[in-house]
Design a protein around this motif. Structure first.
Motif, PDB file in Angstrom:
ATOM      1  N   UNK A 100      -3.949 -21.623  10.810  1.00 12.48           N
ATOM      2  CA  UNK A 100      -3.205 -20.387  10.549  1.00 12.48           C
ATOM      3  C   UNK A 100      -4.104 -19.232  10.150  1.00 12.48           C
ATOM      4  N   UNK A 101      -3.551 -18.322   9.333  1.00 14.39           N
ATOM      5  CA  UNK A 101      -4.284 -17.110   8.959  1.00 14.39           C
ATOM      6  C   UNK A 101      -5.472 -17.386   8.043  1.00 14.39           C
ATOM      7  N   UNK A 102      -5.522 -18.573   7.433  1.00 11.86           N
ATOM      8  CA  UNK A 102      -6.663 -18.929   6.579  1.00 11.86           C
ATOM      9  C   UNK A 102      -7.950 -19.027   7.395  1.00 11.86           C
ATOM     10  N   UNK A 103      -7.824 -19.186   8.699  1.00 14.22           N
ATOM     11  CA  UNK A 103      -8.988 -19.314   9.570  1.00 14.22           C
ATOM     12  C   UNK A 103      -9.920 -18.115   9.498  1.00 14.22           C
ATOM     13  N   UNK A 104      -9.387 -16.943   9.192  1.00 13.09           N
ATOM     14  CA  UNK A 104     -10.234 -15.752   9.101  1.00 13.09           C
ATOM     15  C   UNK A 104     -11.195 -15.831   7.916  1.00 13.09           C
ATOM     16  N   UNK A 105     -10.917 -16.690   6.937  1.00 17.80           N
ATOM     17  CA  UNK A 105     -11.781 -16.844   5.765  1.00 17.80           C
ATOM     18  C   UNK A 105     -12.874 -17.889   5.966  1.00 17.80           C
ATOM     19  N   UNK A 106     -12.860 -18.596   7.101  1.00 19.63           N
ATOM     20  CA  UNK A 106     -13.864 -19.634   7.345  1.00 19.63           C
ATOM     21  C   UNK A 106     -15.228 -19.020   7.628  1.00 19.63           C
ATOM     22  N   UNK A 176      -9.267 -14.594  -3.227  1.00 20.19           N
ATOM     23  CA  UNK A 176      -8.430 -15.778  -3.378  1.00 20.19           C
ATOM     24  C   UNK A 176      -7.899 -16.153  -1.994  1.00 20.19           C
ATOM     25  N   UNK A 177      -8.227 -17.357  -1.513  1.00 20.99           N
ATOM     26  CA  UNK A 177      -7.841 -17.765  -0.156  1.00 20.99           C
ATOM     27  C   UNK A 177      -6.364 -18.092  -0.032  1.00 20.99           C
TER      28      UNK A 177
END
Length: 186
Positions: A100-106, A176-177
């Protein structure tokens, strides 16, 4: 493993109605008349739909058996993210819609926890905080009150957030992720 409705907690994975559900919210209700129950809001892992259910306190629900392992993020392509187990060096690919959108924080070599259900990856959990660089932000206006004035900023990964007025381009900040909010300047 069977658990009672009173034992349901936020973040748990439940097997219910032939699907796998992540618990988003739970509230124990004891009305003046009738028996106590748990009001549970769940999100389907596979279908990405939400469901609100009431479970009587005495009811039992199947808790999903989940295996969690630590992996390091390696790279991505159009459809998948690729992770490497640091102990066995086995590579796992996970569809972008699961992350999901958390992928941009990888970021490369970021350690994440991947949850497996029946050997299928179902969830990727990032660390609670990730450091990012400010790529673009507006200049702070003099006279603004510090307490409530935040300004827009764009991170080096393209995510847009709100930051305090003293943050400038090139500053390193903690994000904060879970909420995609500014935590502090590094």
């Amino acid at each position: 493993m069977k658990i009672t409705a009173n034992e349901i907690r936020v973040g748990m994975l439940l097997e219910y109605k032939n699907d796998l559900w992540e618990v988003l919210k739970t509230q124990h209700v004891k009305p003046g008349k009738g028996g106590a129950f748990a009001q549970v809001e769940m999100k389907s892992i596979n279908k990405n739909t939400k469901l609100n259910e009431r479970f009587r306190s005495s009811e039992t629900i199947e808790k999903a058996s989940v295996e969690e392992n630590k992996f390091n993020y390696s790279y991505d392509d159009e459809r998948n993210y690729y992770f490497i187990n640091t102990k066995s060096f086995e590579q796992v690919e996970i569809r972008k819609n699961i992350v999901g959108e958390k992928g941009s924080m990888l970021k490369e070599n970021l350690e994440v926890t991947i949850s497996f259900h029946n050997d299928d990856p179902i969830m990727v959990q990032l660390p609670n905080q990730v450091s990012c660089k400010i790529q673009m932000t507006d200049a702070a206006l003099k006279g603004q009150t510090v307490s409530s004035s935040y300004k827009p900023a764009t991170l080096d990964n393209g995510v847009k957030i709100q930051v305090p007025p003293f943050i400038e381009i090139g500053d390193e900040v903690l994000i904060d992720t879970r909420t995609f909010e500014y935590v502090k300047k590094i």
